[in-house]
Design a protein around this motif. Structure first.
Motif, PDB file in Angstrom:
ATOM      1  N   ASN A 121     -10.701  -0.820  -3.456  1.00 46.75           N
ATOM      2  CA  ASN A 121      -9.163  -0.592  -3.842  1.00 46.75           C
ATOM      3  C   ASN A 121      -8.999   0.475  -2.532  1.00 46.75           C
ATOM      4  N   ASP A 122     -10.065   0.957  -1.531  1.00 43.37           N
ATOM      5  CA  ASP A 122     -10.196   1.742  -0.347  1.00 43.37           C
ATOM      6  C   ASP A 122     -10.141   0.302   0.716  1.00 43.37           C
ATOM      7  N   ASP A 130      -0.414   2.522  -3.390  1.00 41.70           N
ATOM      8  CA  ASP A 130       0.045   4.001  -3.343  1.00 41.70           C
ATOM      9  C   ASP A 130      -0.873   5.444  -2.143  1.00 41.70           C
ATOM     10  N   ASP A 131      -0.180   6.099  -1.200  1.00 42.03           N
ATOM     11  CA  ASP A 131      -0.448   7.491  -1.089  1.00 42.03           C
ATOM     12  C   ASP A 131      -1.972   7.484  -1.097  1.00 42.03           C
ATOM     13  N   ASP A 132      -1.617   8.009  -2.425  1.00 44.17           N
ATOM     14  CA  ASP A 132      -1.814   8.672  -2.975  1.00 44.17           C
ATOM     15  C   ASP A 132      -3.136   8.230  -4.116  1.00 44.17           C
ATOM     16  N   GLY A 133      -3.465   7.037  -4.424  1.00 47.63           N
ATOM     17  CA  GLY A 133      -4.020   6.187  -4.932  1.00 47.63           C
ATOM     18  C   GLY A 133      -3.817   6.500  -6.626  1.00 47.63           C
ATOM     19  N   ALA A 134      -2.169   6.424  -6.926  1.00 42.89           N
ATOM     20  CA  ALA A 134      -1.771   5.996  -8.021  1.00 42.89           C
ATOM     21  C   ALA A 134      -1.787   4.642  -8.596  1.00 42.89           C
ATOM     22  N   SER A 283      -9.548  -2.878 -12.639  1.00 41.73           N
ATOM     23  CA  SER A 283      -8.694  -2.291 -11.849  1.00 41.73           C
ATOM     24  C   SER A 283      -9.342  -3.187 -11.247  1.00 41.73           C
ATOM     25  N   ASP A 284     -11.097  -2.954 -10.374  1.00 45.11           N
ATOM     26  CA  ASP A 284     -11.231  -3.565  -9.216  1.00 45.11           C
ATOM     27  C   ASP A 284     -11.343  -4.344  -9.712  1.00 45.11           C
ATOM     28  N   TRP A 285     -12.460  -5.081 -10.831  1.00 41.49           N
ATOM     29  CA  TRP A 285     -11.958  -6.575 -11.032  1.00 41.49           C
ATOM     30  C   TRP A 285     -11.335  -7.580 -10.348  1.00 41.49           C
ATOM     31  N   LEU A 286      -9.868  -7.062 -10.571  1.00 42.72           N
ATOM     32  CA  LEU A 286      -8.451  -8.115 -10.280  1.00 42.72           C
ATOM     33  C   LEU A 286      -8.553  -7.897  -8.734  1.00 42.72           C
ATOM     34  N   LEU A 287      -9.062  -7.773  -7.708  1.00 40.64           N
ATOM     35  CA  LEU A 287      -9.122  -7.029  -7.086  1.00 40.64           C
ATOM     36  C   LEU A 287     -10.507  -8.226  -6.142  1.00 40.64           C
ATOM     37  N   PRO A 304      -3.846 -12.202  -2.229  1.00 44.33           N
ATOM     38  CA  PRO A 304      -4.466 -11.225  -2.475  1.00 44.33           C
ATOM     39  C   PRO A 304      -4.053 -10.458  -1.652  1.00 44.33           C
ATOM     40  N   THR A 305      -4.921  -8.935  -1.779  1.00 45.98           N
ATOM     41  CA  THR A 305      -4.491  -7.769  -1.327  1.00 45.98           C
ATOM     42  C   THR A 305      -5.863  -6.952  -0.398  1.00 45.98           C
TER      43      THR A 305
END
Length: 355
Positions: A121-122, A130-134, A283-287, A304-305
């Protein structure tokens, strides 16, 4: 004798399991061997058909069952608040949240989400997380101009900005009612954030007499353009691509002055460290390309982002200009924006088509 012993031992273990009330969910690995399934709970605002596809695919390949709980935006936030004060050993709480970014932003502001940053996600652009990783955006659905190809052959100049479309003569426009769908209402909010309320309402006011019908569903304006019932529709790209895949004569125009978009994101809400690893992996799989392939095989087309995926690199609209404002309007402001549009524009008797 050996066979009888094995049978007796097997029966004894089954009896013990039943007596203890043990039910262990199982799946099958690639060699068709039974393996225990992990289970996660995820709150979501997405349509059931979307999350069902993702859950089935992930369980099949990764042996983790994602139990999605569909909720409205307000219900989801309230449930997260309830979870924050509940005892997770007694009450089932969510491990994940898969929802639109507006909900995730509010949940982050209330400190209801667990910060999570990974190598995957980085890679996502700051505008989509989110800026803080939320929370992290996983895909988005932009608003586009969906134009009938036969109509396109009859015009010399293609309206490729919001002001150009508003000022265009002799055009029939399709759009979803802002009161009918979040994605449509989000268009108005983001236009106000980008252009200011006076300029945004001016565009919508000029479009009003050209609108043939304010549709109730996101798919209807696309169908209308494909059938020639309107010339140009203001529509989400996912529905436009779906109809194009089914042979409708359509072309996508990306507004040159920017456009609104609905961003779907994922967040970890669990405080149980025992399930944190599994939640992070999903969470990572969704990317991943794998998740995008599941959606696209079932006619759901989102941008995709994650720029590292093949799906992102192949997407024609990945470089479109997006509005650069975040939706920071509260519930009262959004209500007032809609109320003004309804009273001053939507209910105003149109002066008729300029045709």
């Amino acid at each position: 004798m050996r066979r009888y012993t094995i049978l007796l031992l097997t029966s004894f273990m089954l009896i013990l399991s039943c007596a203890a009330g043990m039910t262990i969910p199982v799946g099958a690995d690639k060699n068709n061997r039974s393996v225990p399934l992990k289970e996660l709970t995820a709150y979501t605002t997405l349509p059931p058909e979307h999350v069902a596809l993702l859950s089935e695919a992930y369980e099949r390949e990764h042996h983790v069952r994602i139990n999605f709980v569909p909720l409205s935006s307000s219900e989801l936030l309230q449930q997260l608040r309830n979870d924050a004060v509940s005892d997770p050993t007694v009450v089932t709480t969510s491990d994940l949240v898969l929802a639109d970014s507006n909900v995730l932003e509010r949940a982050a502001d209330l400190n209801l989400l667990k910060l999570y940053v990974s190598e995957t996600n980085d890679a996502v652009k700051p505008a989509f997380k989110d800026d803080d990783g939320a929370w992290t955006g996983v895909w988005y659905d932009p608003v586009v101009f969906c134009i009938n190809r036969d109509y396109l052959k009859t015009i010399a100049d293609i309206p490729d900005t919001w002001t150009a479309l508003a000022d265009y003569r002799n055009v029939r426009v399709g759009i979803t009612d802002f009161l009918a769908a979040d994605a449509s209402a989000n268009l108005m909010y983001q236009m106000i954030g980008q252009f200011g309320d006076a300029a945004a309402y001016d565009i919508l006011d000029k479009l009003h007499p050209k609108v043939i019908q304010y549709a109730k569903y996101l798919s209807n304006p696309v169908r209308q353009a494909g059938m020639g019932e309107v010339d140009i529709s203001i529509a989400v790209e996912s529905e436009t691509l779906r109809y194009m895949q089914n042979g409708y004569p359509l072309r996508i125009i990306y507004p040159a002055d920017g456009t609104a978009f609905m961003l779907t994101g994922v967040a970890i809400s669990s405080v149980d460290d025992g399930r944190l690893g599994a939640a992070a992996e999903f969470s990572d799989w969704l990317l991943s390309d794998e998740a995008q392939l599941v959606l696209q095989r079932n006619d759901f087309y989102f941008v995709p982002t994650n720029p590292q995926t093949l799906a992102y690199k192949k997407f024609a609209g990945k470089n479109l200009r997006l509005f650069d404002v975040k939706n920071s309007f509260d519930e009262r402001q959004r209500y007032n924006f809609l109320d003004y549009w309804v009273k001053q524009i939507r209910l105003k008797a149109p002066e008729g088509m300029i045709r």
